[in-house]
Design a protein around this motif. Structure first.
Motif, PDB file in Angstrom:
ATOM      1  N   LEU A 177       0.863  -1.077  -0.079  1.00 46.64           N
ATOM      2  CA  LEU A 177       0.048   0.142  -0.024  1.00 46.64           C
ATOM      3  C   LEU A 177       0.836   1.141   0.122  1.00 46.64           C
ATOM      4  O   LEU A 177       0.563   2.241  -0.563  1.00 46.64           O
ATOM      5  CB  LEU A 177      -0.791  -0.004   1.332  1.00 46.64           C
ATOM      6  N   LEU A 178       1.977   1.330   0.656  1.00 45.49           N
ATOM      7  CA  LEU A 178       3.022   2.193   0.783  1.00 45.49           C
ATOM      8  C   LEU A 178       3.235   2.708  -0.762  1.00 45.49           C
ATOM      9  O   LEU A 178       3.478   3.711  -1.357  1.00 45.49           O
ATOM     10  CB  LEU A 178       4.061   2.199   1.564  1.00 45.49           C
ATOM     11  N   GLY A 179       3.611   1.426  -1.589  1.00 47.97           N
ATOM     12  CA  GLY A 179       4.147   1.550  -2.990  1.00 47.97           C
ATOM     13  C   GLY A 179       2.942   2.087  -3.695  1.00 47.97           C
ATOM     14  O   GLY A 179       3.418   2.972  -4.769  1.00 47.97           O
ATOM     15  N   THR A 180       1.672   1.976  -3.449  1.00 49.33           N
ATOM     16  CA  THR A 180       0.550   2.466  -4.222  1.00 49.33           C
ATOM     17  C   THR A 180       0.571   4.015  -4.019  1.00 49.33           C
ATOM     18  O   THR A 180       0.249   4.807  -4.961  1.00 49.33           O
ATOM     19  CB  THR A 180      -0.662   1.876  -4.122  1.00 49.33           C
ATOM     20  N   VAL A 181       0.802   4.446  -2.710  1.00 48.28           N
ATOM     21  CA  VAL A 181       0.824   5.932  -2.417  1.00 48.28           C
ATOM     22  C   VAL A 181       2.055   6.547  -3.284  1.00 48.28           C
ATOM     23  O   VAL A 181       2.000   7.561  -4.072  1.00 48.28           O
ATOM     24  CB  VAL A 181       1.235   6.096  -1.023  1.00 48.28           C
TER      25      VAL A 181
ATOM     26  N   GLU B 190       3.595   5.477  -6.265  1.00 43.39           N
ATOM     27  CA  GLU B 190       3.258   5.492  -7.694  1.00 43.39           C
ATOM     28  C   GLU B 190       2.019   6.374  -8.047  1.00 43.39           C
ATOM     29  O   GLU B 190       1.995   7.203  -8.816  1.00 43.39           O
ATOM     30  CB  GLU B 190       2.996   4.170  -8.125  1.00 43.39           C
ATOM     31  N   GLY B 191       1.159   6.531  -7.043  1.00 40.52           N
ATOM     32  CA  GLY B 191      -0.180   7.283  -7.148  1.00 40.52           C
ATOM     33  C   GLY B 191       0.346   8.763  -7.320  1.00 40.52           C
ATOM     34  O   GLY B 191       0.001   9.531  -8.248  1.00 40.52           O
ATOM     35  N   MET B 192       1.178   9.271  -6.339  1.00 37.83           N
ATOM     36  CA  MET B 192       1.681  10.359  -6.057  1.00 37.83           C
ATOM     37  C   MET B 192       2.397  10.799  -7.375  1.00 37.83           C
ATOM     38  O   MET B 192       2.322  11.897  -7.651  1.00 37.83           O
ATOM     39  CB  MET B 192       2.200  10.840  -4.688  1.00 37.83           C
TER      40      MET B 192
ATOM     41  N   GLU C 182       2.373   9.579 -10.351  1.00 36.19           N
ATOM     42  CA  GLU C 182       1.771   9.960 -11.638  1.00 36.19           C
ATOM     43  C   GLU C 182       0.755  10.977 -11.513  1.00 36.19           C
ATOM     44  O   GLU C 182       0.758  11.934 -12.372  1.00 36.19           O
ATOM     45  CB  GLU C 182       0.687   8.615 -11.950  1.00 36.19           C
ATOM     46  N   ALA C 183       0.178  11.571 -10.533  1.00 38.85           N
ATOM     47  CA  ALA C 183      -0.608  12.528 -10.310  1.00 38.85           C
ATOM     48  C   ALA C 183       0.158  13.932 -10.380  1.00 38.85           C
ATOM     49  O   ALA C 183      -0.155  15.132 -11.163  1.00 38.85           O
ATOM     50  CB  ALA C 183      -1.299  12.524  -8.973  1.00 38.85           C
TER      51      ALA C 183
ATOM     52  N   THR D 195       2.795  14.267 -11.593  1.00 37.11           N
ATOM     53  CA  THR D 195       3.845  14.346 -12.919  1.00 37.11           C
ATOM     54  C   THR D 195       2.835  15.074 -14.092  1.00 37.11           C
ATOM     55  O   THR D 195       3.176  15.745 -14.985  1.00 37.11           O
ATOM     56  CB  THR D 195       4.313  12.966 -13.788  1.00 37.11           C
ATOM     57  N   LEU D 196       1.490  14.250 -14.159  1.00 38.83           N
ATOM     58  CA  LEU D 196       0.644  15.022 -14.999  1.00 38.83           C
ATOM     59  C   LEU D 196       0.438  16.211 -14.356  1.00 38.83           C
ATOM     60  O   LEU D 196       0.235  17.014 -15.561  1.00 38.83           O
ATOM     61  CB  LEU D 196      -0.716  14.172 -14.852  1.00 38.83           C
TER      62      LEU D 196
ATOM     63  N   TYR E 212       1.368  10.391   2.899  1.00 40.93           N
ATOM     64  CA  TYR E 212       1.184  11.110   2.038  1.00 40.93           C
ATOM     65  C   TYR E 212       2.003  12.421   2.129  1.00 40.93           C
ATOM     66  O   TYR E 212       2.693  12.683   1.078  1.00 40.93           O
ATOM     67  CB  TYR E 212      -0.285  11.450   1.660  1.00 40.93           C
TER      68      TYR E 212
ATOM     69  N   PHE F  86      -1.792  -3.602  -9.660  1.00 39.66           N
ATOM     70  CA  PHE F  86      -0.669  -2.460  -9.201  1.00 39.66           C
ATOM     71  C   PHE F  86       0.736  -2.949  -8.552  1.00 39.66           C
ATOM     72  O   PHE F  86       1.702  -2.410  -8.789  1.00 39.66           O
ATOM     73  CB  PHE F  86      -1.399  -1.739  -7.896  1.00 39.66           C
TER      74      PHE F  86
ATOM     75  N   ILE G 183       4.654  -1.794  -9.400  1.00 36.79           N
ATOM     76  CA  ILE G 183       5.421  -1.083  -8.252  1.00 36.79           C
ATOM     77  C   ILE G 183       6.807  -1.952  -8.457  1.00 36.79           C
ATOM     78  O   ILE G 183       7.860  -1.575  -8.272  1.00 36.79           O
ATOM     79  CB  ILE G 183       4.787  -1.248  -6.782  1.00 36.79           C
TER      80      ILE G 183
END
Lengths: 294, 294
Positions: free
Chosen positions: A179-183, A185-187, A189-190, A192-193, A218, A260, A264
């Motif tokens: 789940l820390l990895g998803t945080v 990668e999610g941050m 991607e967000a 960077t966009l 976060y 996911f 990661i």
């Protein structure tokens, strides 16, 4: 009389946890393969042992905090492992992030020896460990879990019970790291966009983490990603790559597609392949920027 | 004298926001395509208009909260749109989740008309909107952003400024919704793996959200996922599928590979294809369980 504790594995996490056990008044013997890492603990009152077997001879509880499954198995049941020197009835509190089946296999070895294994993985970075504020998971035989609680309280701010299956807390730890990895990668991607659309990367991070993502995970990882500065090193990419490989293997074994998790793991593999060891594992977020030509 | 406000689009979010503007003392005229949704607001003191043009004729500020880009463009610049009836100098506060370029195109139409567009997207579910606790993003001409603040304060607990590019707050909103999607997929994968490894799904959710993920977003969506009960409906799958398609399109246009975003969009597409409209969009988490044979 407080339980006598042996602590094996004095990396940045283990050394901090051992120091808190000492502060809490537990008689402590420590062992580390590289002996100089034990020196600060000796100065704080710990006994330093030359071998794992020597370290555990008097112990009621043995903590281990090691890099991976192989290191944990070697130090426990290997030719120079401590198990044969362990008192019957003693408890092995296994804190490393390892495969649930490794934990279960060691639990069986302990049962055959007349001792107990309690999986006792921890959540938190070295600074959290130093503050005694880790979150601790606990699984294994009920009586041993109960006896271990005072020591777990000395290293953490709370212990969550995962029941009798010794592998259960190992599963929980793997899922938590995932789940820390998803945080991350999610941050990545967000941000960077947002950056490529003209937003200020740090300003947007600050907005997110002062509103709907106003929480330490976060804020902490997000800051590294927003500023693209992956220091200090909480855990290096190679270590967490090992964890993510365990997640993917556990998912394979249990037939759980985890798209996911695959992403990661591959991000961390690329990060290790690119050869940047002295950064926090969140640095895999750089792959997202690079893929976008930044 | 408080600004006169028109509010167009009285879905579950819009109706709650309009009610808070009324409570804050703004003279309010409302319009909704399905007129009966305006009735509760009429009883609270709002004037109900029969057309968008009639609604905005006296307005200093026009709020719109509509389903998608097409609905927003139709009500603004379409044949029966309100723009031609709008006073010069008035502000259009556009709250819908739309493509940044839609926002920019409408901003140009407003500039040509002598009025202003401020993107004013909001974060929060209907219950948060009803409590006046939304987080608001704001972008567009500086003077108009400044004038809009009292009205934004009436609907939210805080407003974050994204500067002069009217599309910027639309980008931020898309990125925010994307991050919520990563929370849902992440929790779904973690809880599914944990469940198949023998952990209690709800118990593990409770551990995670009382420790490292102790925050409303994880607690709220995580509870739906842990209990596999996707009620009440914050937003239906079809609406957020549209948002995730906008994320992926914006990423395509700006050349940002976003593997997590693609996965979330496809999960929502599968959920819409399976035809379960009356559930919260977090129900795409069921795809993760189903893929694992649960």
């Amino acid at each position: 009389m407080a339980d006598k504790i042996a602590f094996l594995g004095l990396g940045s996490m283990g050394a901090a946890m051992a120091a808190n056990l000492l502060k809490a008044g537990f008689p402590l013997t420590v062992y580390n393969r590289t002996a100089e890492k034990a020196e600060p603990l000796r100065q704080q009152g710990a006994t330093v042992a030359a071998t794992p077997a020597e370290a555990v001879r008097e112990a009621d509880i043995v903590f281990t905090m090691l890099t991976d499954d192989k290191a944990l198995e070697e130090i426990t049941t290997g030719p120079d492992g401590f198990l044969n020197a362990l008192k019957p009835g003693a408890i092995h509190a296994s804190c490393s992030t390892v495969a649930p089946d490794t934990t279960r296999r060691l639990a069986e070895a302990h049962a055959a020896h007349g001792s107990f294994l309690v999986a006792s993985p921890v959540f938190g970075k070295p600074d959290v460990a130093a503050a005694g504020k880790l979150w601790v998971g606990s699984s294994g035989p009920a009586e041993a879990r109960e006896r271990l609680k005072p020591a777990q309280e000395a290293i953490g701010q709370g212990t969550h019970d995962f029941g009798d299956d010794p592998g259960a807390a190992s599963v929980a730890k793997l899922c938590g790291n995932f789940l820390l990895g998803t945080v991350i990668e999610g941050m990545a991607e967000a941000l960077t966009l947002a950056e490529k659309c003209g937003l200020d990367r740090v300003g947007f991070y600050e907005m997110l983490t002062s509103t709907i993502f106003n929480t330490p995970v976060y804020k902490g990882y997000g800051k590294l990603i927003a500023e693209q500065h992956y220091q200090p090193v909480g855990a290096p990419p190679a270590i967490i790559r090992k964890d993510m490989n365990l997640v993917v293997q556990e998912a394979y074994k249990n037939e759980v597609p985890m798209p996911f998790a695959n992403i990661i793991r591959d991000r961390l593999t690329a990060t290790v392949a690119l050869g940047e060891p002295d950064v926090d594992w969140a640095s895999f977020a750089k792959r997202v920027s690079e893929d976008a030509g930044l």
